[in-house]
Design a protein around this motif. Sequence first.
Motif, PDB file in Angstrom:
ATOM      1  N   CYS A  23      -1.127  31.552  42.288  1.00 16.81           N
ATOM      2  CA  CYS A  23      -0.418  31.644  41.011  1.00 16.81           C
ATOM      3  C   CYS A  23      -0.777  32.902  40.232  1.00 16.81           C
ATOM      4  CB  CYS A  23      -0.665  30.411  40.162  1.00 16.81           C
ATOM      5  SG  CYS A  23       0.201  28.990  40.812  1.00 16.81           S
ATOM      6  N   ILE A  55       3.488  20.046  35.006  1.00 13.46           N
ATOM      7  CA  ILE A  55       2.065  20.287  35.278  1.00 13.46           C
ATOM      8  C   ILE A  55       1.206  19.821  34.102  1.00 13.46           C
ATOM      9  CG2 ILE A  55       0.344  22.096  35.731  1.00 13.46           C
ATOM     10  CD1 ILE A  55       2.543  23.535  37.337  1.00 13.46           C
ATOM     11  N   GLU A  56       1.668  20.096  32.884  1.00 11.58           N
ATOM     12  CA  GLU A  56       0.947  19.651  31.675  1.00 11.58           C
ATOM     13  C   GLU A  56       0.801  18.134  31.707  1.00 11.58           C
ATOM     14  OE1 GLU A  56       2.466  22.490  31.285  1.00 11.58           O
ATOM     15  OE2 GLU A  56       0.747  23.460  30.336  1.00 11.58           O
ATOM     16  N   PHE A  73       0.242  20.306  45.702  1.00  5.03           N
ATOM     17  CA  PHE A  73       0.105  21.764  45.845  1.00  5.03           C
ATOM     18  C   PHE A  73      -1.151  22.281  45.142  1.00  5.03           C
ATOM     19  CE2 PHE A  73       0.818  26.161  44.538  1.00  5.03           C
ATOM     20  CZ  PHE A  73       1.292  26.738  45.711  1.00  5.03           C
ATOM     21  N   TYR A  74      -1.386  21.773  43.956  1.00  6.58           N
ATOM     22  CA  TYR A  74      -2.479  22.306  43.141  1.00  6.58           C
ATOM     23  C   TYR A  74      -3.784  21.568  43.432  1.00  6.58           C
ATOM     24  CZ  TYR A  74       1.214  24.712  40.621  1.00  6.58           C
ATOM     25  OH  TYR A  74       2.268  25.523  40.291  1.00  6.58           O
ATOM     26  N   HIS A  75      -4.840  22.358  43.636  1.00  2.00           N
ATOM     27  CA  HIS A  75      -6.119  21.773  44.042  1.00  2.00           C
ATOM     28  C   HIS A  75      -6.724  20.827  43.013  1.00  2.00           C
ATOM     29  CE1 HIS A  75      -6.038  24.412  47.382  1.00  2.00           C
ATOM     30  NE2 HIS A  75      -6.155  25.507  46.666  1.00  2.00           N
ATOM     31  N   LEU A  76      -6.425  21.048  41.745  1.00  2.00           N
ATOM     32  CA  LEU A  76      -7.117  20.258  40.729  1.00  2.00           C
ATOM     33  C   LEU A  76      -6.583  18.841  40.596  1.00  2.00           C
ATOM     34  CD1 LEU A  76      -7.810  22.735  37.806  1.00  2.00           C
ATOM     35  CD2 LEU A  76      -9.360  21.896  39.536  1.00  2.00           C
ATOM     36  N   SER A  88       5.193  28.437  38.493  1.00  2.00           N
ATOM     37  CA  SER A  88       4.255  27.452  37.971  1.00  2.00           C
ATOM     38  C   SER A  88       4.537  27.154  36.500  1.00  2.00           C
ATOM     39  CB  SER A  88       2.834  27.953  38.165  1.00  2.00           C
ATOM     40  OG  SER A  88       1.912  26.987  37.781  1.00  2.00           O
ATOM     41  N   ARG A 117       0.045  27.879  28.876  1.00  2.00           N
ATOM     42  CA  ARG A 117       0.292  27.072  30.069  1.00  2.00           C
ATOM     43  C   ARG A 117      -1.004  27.038  30.861  1.00  2.00           C
ATOM     44  NH1 ARG A 117       4.430  24.026  29.101  1.00  2.00           N
ATOM     45  NH2 ARG A 117       6.490  24.846  29.535  1.00  2.00           N
ATOM     46  N   ILE A 118      -1.370  25.857  31.300  1.00  2.00           N
ATOM     47  CA  ILE A 118      -2.641  25.717  32.004  1.00  2.00           C
ATOM     48  C   ILE A 118      -2.399  25.575  33.497  1.00  2.00           C
ATOM     49  CG2 ILE A 118      -4.720  24.297  32.197  1.00  2.00           C
ATOM     50  CD1 ILE A 118      -4.101  23.516  29.222  1.00  2.00           C
ATOM     51  N   GLY A 119      -3.089  26.372  34.257  1.00  2.00           N
ATOM     52  CA  GLY A 119      -2.945  26.309  35.710  1.00  2.00           C
ATOM     53  C   GLY A 119      -3.573  25.038  36.253  1.00  2.00           C
ATOM     54  N   ALA A 120      -3.519  24.885  37.564  1.00  2.00           N
ATOM     55  CA  ALA A 120      -4.096  23.671  38.131  1.00  2.00           C
ATOM     56  C   ALA A 120      -4.829  23.989  39.425  1.00  2.00           C
ATOM     57  CB  ALA A 120      -3.022  22.616  38.347  1.00  2.00           C
ATOM     58  N   GLY A 121      -5.391  25.183  39.464  1.00  2.00           N
ATOM     59  CA  GLY A 121      -6.213  25.518  40.611  1.00  2.00           C
ATOM     60  C   GLY A 121      -5.433  25.976  41.817  1.00  2.00           C
ATOM     61  N   ALA A 122      -4.702  27.060  41.685  1.00  2.00           N
ATOM     62  CA  ALA A 122      -4.034  27.647  42.843  1.00  2.00           C
ATOM     63  C   ALA A 122      -4.152  29.161  42.708  1.00  2.00           C
ATOM     64  CB  ALA A 122      -2.574  27.219  42.909  1.00  2.00           C
ATOM     65  N   ARG A 149       5.960  24.075  42.248  1.00  2.00           N
ATOM     66  CA  ARG A 149       4.897  24.536  43.131  1.00  2.00           C
ATOM     67  C   ARG A 149       4.820  26.044  43.006  1.00  2.00           C
ATOM     68  NH1 ARG A 149       4.056  21.118  47.861  1.00  2.00           N
ATOM     69  NH2 ARG A 149       3.741  22.927  49.176  1.00  2.00           N
ATOM     70  N   GLY A 150       3.618  26.571  43.067  1.00  2.00           N
ATOM     71  CA  GLY A 150       3.471  28.017  42.894  1.00  2.00           C
ATOM     72  C   GLY A 150       3.765  28.797  44.156  1.00  2.00           C
ATOM     73  N   ARG A 154      -6.146  29.690  33.731  1.00  2.00           N
ATOM     74  CA  ARG A 154      -6.562  28.706  34.730  1.00  2.00           C
ATOM     75  C   ARG A 154      -7.367  27.585  34.086  1.00  2.00           C
ATOM     76  NH1 ARG A 154     -11.408  31.059  37.826  1.00  2.00           N
ATOM     77  NH2 ARG A 154     -10.683  29.759  39.523  1.00  2.00           N
ATOM     78  N   ALA A 155      -7.193  26.402  34.655  1.00  2.00           N
ATOM     79  CA  ALA A 155      -7.815  25.211  34.073  1.00  2.00           C
ATOM     80  C   ALA A 155      -9.330  25.258  34.183  1.00  2.00           C
ATOM     81  CB  ALA A 155      -7.278  23.965  34.767  1.00  2.00           C
ATOM     82  N   GLU A 156      -9.849  26.149  35.047  1.00  2.00           N
ATOM     83  CA  GLU A 156     -11.297  26.259  35.206  1.00  2.00           C
ATOM     84  C   GLU A 156     -11.944  26.893  33.980  1.00  2.00           C
ATOM     85  OE1 GLU A 156      -9.068  26.944  37.423  1.00  2.00           O
ATOM     86  OE2 GLU A 156      -9.694  26.455  39.470  1.00  2.00           O
ATOM     87  N   HIS A 190      -1.632  16.893  34.266  1.00  2.00           N
ATOM     88  CA  HIS A 190      -2.998  17.108  33.779  1.00  2.00           C
ATOM     89  C   HIS A 190      -3.424  15.925  32.905  1.00  2.00           C
ATOM     90  CE1 HIS A 190      -4.648  20.912  34.984  1.00  2.00           C
ATOM     91  NE2 HIS A 190      -3.576  21.596  34.625  1.00  2.00           N
TER      92      HIS A 190
END
Lengths: 178, 537
Positions: free
Chosen positions: B285, A46-47, A84-87, B294, B277-282, B299-300, B238-240, A50
Amino acid sequence: MQSLTAEATKTQKSQSTPKKTSETDKRFKTLDITIKRNHYRQDALIEILHKAQESFGYLEPEVLEYVARQLKLPLSRVYGVATFYHLFSLKPSGAHSCVVCLGTACYVKGSGKIMAALEEELGIKAGETTPDDKISLMAARCLGACGIAPAIVFDGTVAGKQEPEMVLERIKAWQSKT
Amino acid sequence: MDWTNLLEIAETEQKRQKSIRVHCCTSTGCRAANSLSVKQNLDNAVAESGLGDRVEVIGVGCMGFCGRGPLVQVDPEDLLYEEVTPENAPSIIEALDGGEAKPIKGDSQHPFFSRQMKIVRQHTGKVDPERIEEYIAVGGYQSLYKALYEMTPEQVVSEIGKSGLRGRGGGGYPTGLKWATVAKMPGKQKYVICNGDEGDPGAFMDRSVLESDPHLVLEGMAIAGYAVGADHGYIYVRAEYPLAIQRLQKAIQQAKKYGILGSQIFESPFDFKIDIRIGAGAFVCGEETALIQSIEGKRGNPVPRPPYPAESGLWGCPTLINNVETFANIAPIIREGAEWYVSIGTKNSKGTKIFALTGKIRNNGLIEVPMGITLREIVEEMGGGVPNGEVKAVQTGGPSGGCIPASLLDTPVDYDSLNKVGSMMGSGGMVVMDRETNMVEVARFYMEFCRGETCGKCVPCRTGTVQLYSLLTKILNKQATKTDLEKLETLSYMVKETSLCGLGISAPNPVLSTLRYFPQEYLELIQEDSLNSKVTV
C-alpha cells in the motif's frame, strides 16, 4: 455471493442458536455506531473492520457477514479485504500477545534469535496461538522503533533493546499466571 | 482568523512560555524506555521546587538520538541528558537551582547533532506536537497564509518547481512537475493524498515527523490543495503508528477549531478538509496506486500506470500523492523562497533528507542532512562507526534498495549517486552492517519480506519472489550449484523487468547488489565440486 450470505444467515436462524446475534450482542451496537458515523459508505470498509476487530477481538464469519449486509457489499469483497491485510485476524487470539519486530534493524541486532527462542519455548510458530489460548506469537514487519532495536511488543506496550533471556522471562511470567 | 489573529496567537503563546523549557521526548522510541514516567517526575519536581513561575516541562517529539533515550533537553542552555530514569529525573530540575544533575550528560555539539541541517525537523523536539499554539508561535501556518493571500496557485506551483524539491518517498520524481500536472487537469474534484504508509523496515522518519510536528505536514497539504485546486485531502497512515494517528487527529481538530482547516480558510474562498485513513498492515500500500485502492476500501492491489494518479486517481479524479517528508518541506520553501532551497544540496538533489541510521552503529537515531554528504561522513563521523568492529556494508532503500559495500562509503548521498551504485535513496532507512553480517542471509531476509508482501496480482512478483527465496535458501543450505547461481541472477532480472509495480520491480535489488559487491560470499556457499568449474557472476 449475496445469496450465500442470506443462506448462511438463514441456517443460523433455523438453528436458533442463542449465542451472539446482532440483536442481543452489545458489540454489534458499537459496530453499528461506527457504520452510521461513516454514513454506510463502502469505502469505509477498512475503518469498519478495524473497529469490528477492536470490539470482537477477531473477525468471525458472522461479523464479516454482518458488515457485508450493512454496507451492501458482496461477502466475497469483505472477505477479500479482511484476508488481504495482515492486521486483520480471522482466528481468535490468545489472552496475551507478543509481537517480535523482524524489521531490518531489529533483525541485524538479533531479533531472529529471539523469535527462534520463543518458538521453541512456546512450541508454536509465528502467527499461532498456544493450545491453551494463553499466548499469541506474532511477527511485525517493522514497528518503526529501530532506534531501540530489537523491539518487542508485549500486550500492546513496546519494549526496546531486548535479549532472548529477558523475553523468555516475560513469557514465563504469563505462563505461570493462572 | 486573519493575519492579525495569527500573530496574536503567536504572541500570547510566546508570552505564556516560561523562560526555562525542559523538553522531554514522548515519541514512540523514548516512550518504550519509560519517558512518560520521566516526564511525570519532572513535572512533580517542578511543582515541589516552586520553580513553576520560570520553568516548564514540555512533552515533545523525537530529538533524534533514539538509541540513548529517554532524552531530556533543557533550553535556553541547550543541556542534553541521556538515558534519564524516573529516579534521577528530578535532579535535572534541582540542577536549575544550583543542584547537581545525575543523568548522563549528552554532548549537543557532537557531530551527530552539529553535522545536521534541519529544515523539516527544525522544530521537532522543541514544540509540543499536541498544541497548535506552539506551532503557530514558531511561525506556523504563516506560509499557508502567504500562499493564499500573496500568491496565485500557479505561483505556488512554480515556486515548488523552482526549488528543485524531489519526492522524498524514494522515487525522487520532481515534486513541482507532479503538482503542475495535477493543477493542469480539468475537473472540479481533485484530491491530495499524503502517503504515510512507511513500510520499509528500518525506516521511521515519517513516523517521527508525524509524531513530532503534525501541523507542518497539514500545512504542506493545505498549500498543495490550494496550488492544484483540491478541496479534500487524505493522510494514509499505517496502523502500526498509533501515536502518530492520535496526534494527527488532535492536530486536525485544533486546526479546524481555529479556521485553519475546513471551509473558508483564513476567511478566503479556499476550502480544504483532511481525513485520516488507517492502513491495515500491507507493505504494497505504500505504492501509490495500491494506496488509492486501499483508501477506496479495497484490497491494496496496484493498477497499471498510465493513467497516473495525477490524471485519474482516487475515485477517478486527478490526485496528487506525495510523501510525508515531501509535504513537510513545502511550508519552509514557501516561507524562505525557492532560491534559498536551491542553495542547499547538490545539482540534481536539493535540500535535505532525513535518514534513520540504525543497525550495528554506535549512535543510532534520526538525522537530517544536506544532500551530497557522503556515506562515510554519516556512518563514521555522525554515527560513530561500528562498535567493536568494522563496517561491511550500508543498506539503503529497504527491500527496494541495495547494500553498498564499505569500499564505496565515499559515495555522496543523493538520488543519482545512490542509483549508480545499485541502491536507491528510498524513504531513508540506512542500516549499517558489520563484518559478522552474512550478506546472502540479508538478501534472503529481504526476499522473505517481499515474498510475504507481494499482493499476488502479477505473476513475476508472486511466483518470482517465491522462487528467488527458495534459491537463496538452497544456497544458504550449501546445496546449490553453479547453475542455481546463474538461475538466481537471470530470474532476478526477469522479475525486475516484468513486474507490474515498484514492489516487484525493486524486489530483486538486494539480491543483485549483494551479488555484485559480495560474490565471494555466494561462491563460498556453492558446492565444492561445482566450484572447480569457472563461475561467473
